[in-house]
Design an enzyme around this catalytic site. Structure first.
Site, mmCIF file in Angstrom:
data_model
loop_
_atom_site.group_PDB
_atom_site.id
_atom_site.type_symbol
_atom_site.label_atom_id
_atom_site.label_comp_id
_atom_site.label_asym_id
_atom_site.label_seq_id
_atom_site.Cartn_x
_atom_site.Cartn_y
_atom_site.Cartn_z
ATOM 1 C CG MET A 13 -3.555 -9.732 -7.343
ATOM 2 S SD MET A 13 -3.453 -10.747 -5.988
ATOM 3 C CE MET A 13 -2.539 -12.203 -6.927
ATOM 4 N NE ARG A 14 2.491 -2.785 -9.371
ATOM 5 C CZ ARG A 14 1.892 -2.064 -9.325
ATOM 6 N NH1 ARG A 14 1.304 -1.353 -8.118
ATOM 7 N NH2 ARG A 14 0.930 -1.381 -10.268
ATOM 8 C CB ALA A 15 3.468 -8.164 -3.201
#
Length: 711
Positions: free
Chosen positions: A281-283
């Site tokens: 989910m970092r993007a």
């Protein structure tokens, strides 16, 4: 009378020609440091460092608690500050935003800080000496050639950047302090890549290339020569543009926390990340923060589609890499399709709670606003190279497929000598190697013992920047540095003599003979030479595909562990150095896919060729230890000399490698109900471990390849 020393000004940020994406990415991180930094990839001589260093001059000054070494803000001081506690709301002093450069050769002590040796030895107190992470708090931390930085330093650096804090547990010191900074790394891909998991920790990435337009190149040279001729005058001519950019950054910093991010745009961000199949989910978080920063930069109150488009174009290229050998990049058409699909989905499936204020409306695509104003437009259409990226590959298997037992029709039985007048190395029909099987996560193969080679992640080695494992022996001739004093051992050596030396105060009385230095141990990169059997007995499609897949998996492992690699193949009546030792692991992958197979099995020739290659490399780089990986079924059919026994000659060649100190791992590719076990004889002669193709997978077998340590 004191004469002020004038410092040569930096090249103005607004005067950098082109590179709009680079300057925009730097500005967005300055507006919202939570984006996570910028990785700048590009060929040498493309003003990467110039642009980064110029940015620091545009950042607004900071209110800092007087005397605080950790640059705490007076209105919100760090409650765990080692120089605290500080009373909130006190008066502060103005300090300029700081650009801290992390050298490639820095030690862990210099990065995170360490025990203050001077105070510990002179005053007998335990005090913490801050490192570069503390210096960079609320400023810019710049790492030039980040791909050459020691991996354990990269891990520490990125952990601090992700958490916003640095935790130090070393030398009896336990300290935690704030470490929020704009992280910028630059690298030249020709000198090696970053591991994909480290790429993901950078918020944005930009690819820069020198302009091919003649007018743009002329303008670059013109400005650089003007700056070198009169740095003060050139910088003064850009003061207006610099002041305008600095004002816009400060205004955007004040505005960014109030920018609205409606559910419509959140769904658009999620749809784009899903369309590009990025991991984790970092993007999504990075794009959301970058879109808000871009909206604040252009003076808007809410995030719109154009902000999401800009943020995705900067945040996704390095996250498209499904494989270490994939080139970073983003397909502009795929991005447009994903944005359109997200908008259509939003129209078909309205939100449970309607967005307010119309912030979710998607205006027509607009040219991205660069951080240049009128000044930045002088001279270039700029921008990074946006090459198309390959489509995501299939997920890797947990292990290699089983090899078949088909020996192939072209190889005579073991021991048969080719008749006089036989054809040369290409005897018999040959064919292209089949496509490699799906890659897998390979086990780590190690060279036993402790080396002193180039920094890497494979075998144990004595290093200048590794972790302290023990104090050196008093008579050791190992290189010594002041920073490597082993304090506990030094105190233990000095303690029995304090009364005789007349100690009366708190400080220790030290003699030169009391000093003990630390022995540091880390990991080194090795020269991994693959010797691959490409003969007819290996030419069955499934077997050779499995072997190629194993080599490809080992190449990936070598890439991640910073090894040099080489490739020797043997078939027919001879052997061939397909790839001389190189740091370009992707090149080895290309050579592997173009390999030819078929013919007899000159195993001894392949091993002797490998021995010659390693002898030359030993002269070039004597400290880099070799690891030879032989993939064969052991069915040698061509002797090293006329009338010789092929298997016996192969064993003799393996023994010569062992006598040279080469650590050899033999991968037995033989399969089927009837096995001759010839590869085991080669492994015994080489003095190295024998493993099967299946045992190379880290996910299938536990502890098999670690036998290399005990060999």
């Amino acid at each position: 009378m004191t004469t002020a020393v004038s410092r040569t000004p930096r090249f103005p940020f607004s005067a950098v020609v082109g590179h709009d994406d680079l300057r925009l990415a730097l500005v967005l991180n300055a507006v919202h440091p939570g984006i996570g930094g910028v990785l700048v990839r590009g060929e040498k001589g493309t003003a990467k460092s110039t642009a980064v260093r110029a940015l620091a001059a545009l950042l607004p000054g900071l209110q800092v608690v007087p005397g605080c070494r950790f640059r705490c803000a007076p209105d919100a001081p760090d409650p765990e500050c080692p120089d605290g506690p500080h009373a909130a709301g006190g008066t502060g002093e103005i300090r300029p935003a700081q650009l801290v450069e992390l050298p490639v050769g820095a030690t862990e002590d210099r990065l995170v800080g360490s025990l203050d040796l001077e105070r510990a030895l002179s005053e007998g107190v335990r005090a913490y000496q801050p490192g570069l992470l503390a210096d960079a708090h609320r400023g810019v931390l710049y790492v030039d050639e980040v791909n050459l930085l020691h991996d354990h330093l990269v891990d520490l650096l990125l952990d601090a950047a992700a958490m916003g804090r640095a935790h130090v547990e070393r030398d009896g010191v336990s300290v935690s302090h704030a470490a929020r900074f704009l992280l910028v790394g630059t690298m030249n891909p020709e000198e090696g890549e970053l591991r994909p998991q480290l790429l993901d920790r950078f918020g944005l990435t930009v690819e820069v290339r020198a302009a091919r337009d003649v007018d743009t190149r002329v303008e670059v040279v013109r400005r650089r020569l003007a700056f070198e001729a009169d740095p003060q005058g050139f910088a003064a001519s850009w003061d207006g543009e610099e002041a305008d950019t600095a004002r816009r950054i400060a205004d955007a910093q004040d505005r960014v926390t109030s920018v609205r991010l409606d559910d419509t745009e959140l769904r658009r961000i999620a749809a784009v990340c899903a369309a590009f199949d990025v991991d984790g989910m970092r993007a999504d978080l990075v794009i959301a923060r970058a879109a808000a920063a871009h909206a604040a930069w252009r003076g808007a109150d809410a995030v719109a589609e154009q902000d999401v488009r800009v943020a995705a174009r900067l945040a996704l290229p390095h996250r498209r890499r499904r494989d270490p050998f994939d080139e970073p990049g983003i397909d502009e058409q795929t991005l447009e399709d994903a944005l359109r699909d997200a908008a259509e989905q939003a129209e078909r499936d309205p939100e449970p709670e309607p967005p307010d204020g119309g912030g979710g409306e998607a205006p027509d695509a607009q040219p991205e606003a660069g951080p240049d104003g009128a000044a930045g437009d002088r001279g270039s259409d700029g921008g990074a190279d946006r090459s198309d990226a390959p489509a995501p590959s299939e997920p890797p298997q947990t292990g290699p497929p089983a090899a078949t037992s088909d020996p192939g029709p072209q190889d005579p039985p073991a021991g048969e000598v080719p008749a006089a007048g036989a054809r040369p190395a290409g005897d018999g029909p040959t064919r292209a190697a089949p496509p490699p099987s799906s890659p897998f996560r390979a086990r780590r193969l190690e060279v036993p013992g402790v080396g002193e080679g180039a920094p890497g992640r494979r075998s144990r080695a004595r290093t200048d920047a590794g972790r302290v494992v023990r104090p050196a022996d008093p008579g050791s001739s190992a290189p010594r540095r002041a920073a490597d004093v082993h304090l506990p051992a030094t105190i233990v050596a000095a303690a029995p003599h304090q009364q005789a030396r007349g100690r009366s105060g708190a400080g220790l009385r030290l003699h030169r003979d009391d000093l003990r230095h630390a022995v540091r141990e880390g990991r080194e990169g090795n020269l991994v030479l693959f010797v691959v059997d490409a003969s007819g007995s290996m030419a069955a499609r499934k077997r050779m595909g499995a072997v190629s897949g194993a080599v490809l998996s080992l190449l990936r492992d070598a890439y991640q562990r910073r090894d040099k690699v080489g490739l020797v193949t043997f078939r027919g009546l001879g052997s061939e150095l397909v790839l001389p030792p190189t740091s370009s692991v992707p090149t080895a992958q290309t050579r592997l896919t173009t390999m030819r197979t078929g013919g007899r099995t000159p195993l001894a020739s392949g091993l002797l060729r490998a021995r010659r290659v390693l002898a030359v490399e030993r002269l070039r780089d004597p400290r880099r230890r070799p690891l030879l990986v032989l993939l064969t079924d052991g069915r040698a059919t061509v002797p090293a000399r006329a009338g010789g026994d092929p298997v016996h000659d192969a064993c003799r060649a393996a023994g010569l490698l062992a006598a040279d100190g080469v650590h050899t791992v033999v991968v037995d590719c033989e399969s089927g109900p009837v096995r001759l076990g010839l590869a085991a004889r080669i492994a015994e002669a080489a003095g190295g471990p024998l493993v099967t193709v299946d045992e190379l997978s880290a996910d299938r077998v536990t502890g098999v390849v670690q036998a290399a340590r005990a060999a």
